[in-house]
Design an enzyme around this catalytic site. Sequence first.
Site, PDB file in Angstrom:
ATOM      1  N   LYS A 174       0.804  -0.959   0.020  1.00 19.88           N
ATOM      2  CA  LYS A 174      -0.023   0.062   0.195  1.00 19.88           C
ATOM      3  C   LYS A 174       0.695   1.120  -0.084  1.00 19.88           C
ATOM      4  O   LYS A 174       1.120   1.747   1.077  1.00 19.88           O
ATOM      5  CB  LYS A 174      -1.130   0.026   1.119  1.00 19.88           C
ATOM      6  CG  LYS A 174      -2.236   0.609   1.120  1.00 19.88           C
ATOM      7  CD  LYS A 174      -2.410   2.034   0.614  1.00 19.88           C
ATOM      8  CE  LYS A 174      -1.961   2.949   1.901  1.00 19.88           C
ATOM      9  NZ  LYS A 174      -1.611   4.342   1.377  1.00 19.88           N
ATOM     10  N   GLY A 227       6.711   5.417   7.966  1.00 20.90           N
ATOM     11  CA  GLY A 227       5.761   6.644   8.190  1.00 20.90           C
ATOM     12  C   GLY A 227       6.075   7.464   9.399  1.00 20.90           C
ATOM     13  O   GLY A 227       6.946   7.107   9.974  1.00 20.90           O
ATOM     14  N   THR A 229       5.185   8.953  13.213  1.00 17.22           N
ATOM     15  CA  THR A 229       5.261   8.151  14.519  1.00 17.22           C
ATOM     16  C   THR A 229       4.028   7.779  14.924  1.00 17.22           C
ATOM     17  O   THR A 229       3.378   6.973  15.545  1.00 17.22           O
ATOM     18  CB  THR A 229       6.048   8.980  15.409  1.00 17.22           C
ATOM     19  OG1 THR A 229       7.407   8.824  15.052  1.00 17.22           O
ATOM     20  CG2 THR A 229       5.903   8.395  16.974  1.00 17.22           C
ATOM     21  N   THR A 231       1.072   7.429  13.007  1.00 18.20           N
ATOM     22  CA  THR A 231       0.498   6.365  12.270  1.00 18.20           C
ATOM     23  C   THR A 231       1.072   4.993  12.843  1.00 18.20           C
ATOM     24  O   THR A 231       0.489   4.020  12.922  1.00 18.20           O
ATOM     25  CB  THR A 231       1.020   6.586  10.907  1.00 18.20           C
ATOM     26  OG1 THR A 231       0.535   7.965  10.468  1.00 18.20           O
ATOM     27  CG2 THR A 231      -0.211   5.509  10.037  1.00 18.20           C
ATOM     28  N   GLU A 249       9.344   1.621  10.986  1.00 17.39           N
ATOM     29  CA  GLU A 249      10.359   2.777  10.625  1.00 17.39           C
ATOM     30  C   GLU A 249       9.635   4.094  10.749  1.00 17.39           C
ATOM     31  O   GLU A 249       8.893   4.310   9.793  1.00 17.39           O
ATOM     32  CB  GLU A 249      10.950   2.585   9.336  1.00 17.39           C
ATOM     33  CG  GLU A 249      11.504   1.048   8.984  1.00 17.39           C
ATOM     34  CD  GLU A 249      12.987   0.962   9.801  1.00 17.39           C
ATOM     35  OE1 GLU A 249      13.499   2.268  10.127  1.00 17.39           O
ATOM     36  OE2 GLU A 249      13.400  -0.031   9.947  1.00 17.39           O
ATOM     37  N   CYS A 283      13.419  11.025   6.602  1.00 15.04           N
ATOM     38  CA  CYS A 283      13.515  10.781   7.900  1.00 15.04           C
ATOM     39  C   CYS A 283      14.796  10.943   8.727  1.00 15.04           C
ATOM     40  O   CYS A 283      14.921  11.237   9.900  1.00 15.04           O
ATOM     41  CB  CYS A 283      12.754   9.356   8.524  1.00 15.04           C
ATOM     42  SG  CYS A 283      13.696   8.258   7.459  1.00 15.04           S
ATOM     43  N   GLU A 386       9.134  16.695  14.614  1.00 14.12           N
ATOM     44  CA  GLU A 386       9.421  16.283  13.573  1.00 14.12           C
ATOM     45  C   GLU A 386       8.597  17.251  12.572  1.00 14.12           C
ATOM     46  O   GLU A 386       7.455  17.154  12.527  1.00 14.12           O
ATOM     47  CB  GLU A 386       9.299  14.909  13.107  1.00 14.12           C
ATOM     48  CG  GLU A 386      10.036  14.751  11.609  1.00 14.12           C
ATOM     49  CD  GLU A 386       9.668  13.419  11.064  1.00 14.12           C
ATOM     50  OE1 GLU A 386       8.596  12.666  11.412  1.00 14.12           O
ATOM     51  OE2 GLU A 386      10.768  12.648  10.589  1.00 14.12           O
TER      52      GLU A 386
HETATM   53  O1  TXE Z   1       2.624   9.658   6.782  1.00 16.92           O
HETATM   54  P1  TXE Z   1       1.810   8.553   7.091  1.00 16.92           P
HETATM   55  P2  TXE Z   1       2.417  11.149   5.970  1.00 16.92           P
HETATM   56  C1  TXE Z   1       6.459  11.432   8.956  1.00 16.92           C
HETATM   57  C2  TXE Z   1       6.523  13.042   8.774  1.00 16.92           C
HETATM   58  C3  TXE Z   1       5.053  13.412   8.045  1.00 16.92           C
HETATM   59  C4  TXE Z   1       4.273  12.657   8.892  1.00 16.92           C
HETATM   60  C5  TXE Z   1       2.993  12.421   8.155  1.00 16.92           C
HETATM   61  O2  TXE Z   1       6.586  13.723   9.949  1.00 16.92           O
HETATM   62  O3  TXE Z   1       4.911  14.719   8.142  1.00 16.92           O
HETATM   63  O4  TXE Z   1       4.988  11.394   8.660  1.00 16.92           O
HETATM   64  O5  TXE Z   1       3.360  12.126   6.754  1.00 16.92           O
HETATM   65  C6  TXE Z   1      -0.303   4.858   5.378  1.00 16.92           C
HETATM   66  N1  TXE Z   1      -3.088   2.225   8.781  1.00 16.92           N
HETATM   67  N2  TXE Z   1       7.173  10.739   7.828  1.00 16.92           N
HETATM   68  O6  TXE Z   1       0.802  11.511   6.200  1.00 16.92           O
HETATM   69  O7  TXE Z   1       0.459   9.246   7.496  1.00 16.92           O
HETATM   70  C7  TXE Z   1      -0.518   6.033   4.384  1.00 16.92           C
HETATM   71  O8  TXE Z   1      -1.387   5.977   3.492  1.00 16.92           O
HETATM   72  C8  TXE Z   1      -2.373   1.887   7.642  1.00 16.92           C
HETATM   73  C9  TXE Z   1       8.065  10.020   8.287  1.00 16.92           C
HETATM   74  O9  TXE Z   1       2.554  10.607   4.542  1.00 16.92           O
HETATM   75  O10 TXE Z   1       2.343   7.970   8.526  1.00 16.92           O
HETATM   76  C10 TXE Z   1       1.220   6.080   3.791  1.00 16.92           C
HETATM   77  O11 TXE Z   1       1.075   4.859   2.885  1.00 16.92           O
HETATM   78  N3  TXE Z   1      -1.627   2.687   7.038  1.00 16.92           N
HETATM   79  C11 TXE Z   1       8.660   9.157   7.144  1.00 16.92           C
HETATM   80  C12 TXE Z   1       1.701   5.539   5.051  1.00 16.92           C
HETATM   81  O12 TXE Z   1       1.045   4.907   5.977  1.00 16.92           O
HETATM   82  C13 TXE Z   1      -1.963   3.981   7.214  1.00 16.92           C
HETATM   83  C14 TXE Z   1       8.088   9.161   5.796  1.00 16.92           C
HETATM   84  C15 TXE Z   1       2.550   6.776   5.629  1.00 16.92           C
HETATM   85  O13 TXE Z   1       1.701   7.763   5.967  1.00 16.92           O
HETATM   86  C16 TXE Z   1      -2.724   4.386   8.215  1.00 16.92           C
HETATM   87  C17 TXE Z   1       6.999  10.041   5.689  1.00 16.92           C
HETATM   88  C18 TXE Z   1      -3.342   3.709   8.822  1.00 16.92           C
HETATM   89  N4  TXE Z   1      -4.320   4.035  10.013  1.00 16.92           N
HETATM   90  C19 TXE Z   1       6.282  10.545   6.725  1.00 16.92           C
HETATM   91  N5  TXE Z   1      -2.764   5.805   8.240  1.00 16.92           N
HETATM   92  C20 TXE Z   1       9.833   8.542   7.580  1.00 16.92           C
HETATM   93  N6  TXE Z   1      10.064   8.061   8.710  1.00 16.92           N
HETATM   94  O14 TXE Z   1      10.475   8.084   6.567  1.00 16.92           O
HETATM   95  C21 TXE Z   1      -1.751   6.258   7.103  1.00 16.92           C
HETATM   96  N7  TXE Z   1      -1.365   5.052   6.463  1.00 16.92           N
END
Ligand code: TXE
Length: 483
Positions: A174, A227, A229, A231, A249, A283, A386
Amino acid sequence: MIQQIDNFIGGELVAPAGGRYLDNFDPAVGRVYSGVADSDARDVERAVAAAHAAFAKWSATPADERCRVLFRVADIIERDLEKFALAECVDNGKPLTRARTAEIPRAVKNFRFFATALLHERSDLHVVDREALNYTLRRPRGVCGLISPWNLPLYLLTWKVAPALAVGNTAVAKPSEVTPMTARLLADACVEAGLPAGVLNIVHGSGTQAGAALVSHPAVTTISFTGGTKTGRAIAAAAAPMFKKLSLELGGKNPNLVFADADMGAAVDASVQAAFANQGQICLCGSRVYVERPAYDEFVARFVEQTRRLRVGDPLDPATQQGAMVSRVQLEKTREYVELARREGGRVLSGGGPPVELPTRCRDGYFHQPTVIVDLPPECRVNQEEIFGPVVTIAPFENEADAIKLANGTEFGLSASVFTRDVNRAHRVADAIQAGTVWVNCWLLRDLRVPFGGMKQSGVGREGGDEALRFFSETKNVCVKVG
Ligand code: TXE
């Protein structure tokens, strides 16, 4: 008619069950340029069924044949590098040059690395006197759920897909709904490479709908997530009662420690890179820079001067070093943090708002200048949370103990950099920093063989190298009585 990005299920492109598509924006121009399947639990169900059906055959396929197929996928991405790079640039807003020279080649390497790593796997044998032999089998776990973010869309997706499939699992991925295009192209590459239908399935859509359905599906044994923290916390809560194997991660608020004896030119170069690469949306970005007091003024002057020279502009222009931020949401979030920094007493030395000059095409794009802020206390929100944008803070430290305390003073623990010519200090400080990766006199030199992951709220588990092959495997001990 704009392109609609459909799901990839059982080797075919399939429209979402609900028939709905989410808008997909080109952040450099601020306009919708494609639609992406807004999948729900029905699509996830279908994809998991396809992965489940493909598992018996794929897991029984000899390792060198699995390796050959994954190699072909790598070759196709490499052949079509321009197409993938353009897709990642238009989806994400990052400079085309960066996509072409860094992100897409690294995705190719993921496939090659994990495909060959599999062929070098060893298994353990333990002998108990003359009484018994214990041997350890590692077997694929079944259907894996792979959830990836938007910042390095193809790299982070393939970082999960390649080891999961190499080991013999099947998967439902996904990708982020914000950057789905390279995943769509990966589906084509898999078909052309001869990956059997159902081994990799890709379900697009929102996290709360498609992502959550994947995490809670009872037939998905393993979840690998990269993604935010927040989430990660929701995913851990959903997966824990089902005892799923989980790798998280998550975010970072990574410190760069610059000691006065460091090679200042090299430290400034690396710190500017660490702060602003990919518009600060990695990240591992070094978003808090701490400099030993005697070198502070010189470092800040050189850092600001170099930051001002970074060229913000159209991601398609080969001269551009800083492209657009990924979305309006991310841009607004960055602006809010800069405003907050001003309220918290910070002084903006460079940037702080939109770029002054942009080509007409990019007038409505999501651009933000690389921004340098000083005079903020370590405990303020800007230094604790962050931001995930092109914003860096710089502050002085007095001595080694002070530097370590500052470095460890957040709830995150993903990575850190230390700049010094004193080799003893480098080892001492690296040992004392609470982070999954510490770089000495460099930033983001990655080696796919080493374990990767975060401490504290930056994650759970390790991926990379053997750790990834083990994460995606079930371990079984067989004890045989001898004689
Ligand atoms: O991340 P999300 P987003 C951090 C960074 C950013 C924040 C939000 O701080 O501002 O995350 O970004 C899926 N159940 N990082 O909104 O929401 C979502 O569809 C299952 C750090 O993009 O965490 C996407 O595919 N899946 C980071 C993925 O999770 C869910 C890189 C990441 O989305 C879900 C990017 C749920 N309940 C953002 N909710 C790093 N550490 O590399 C969302 N998703």
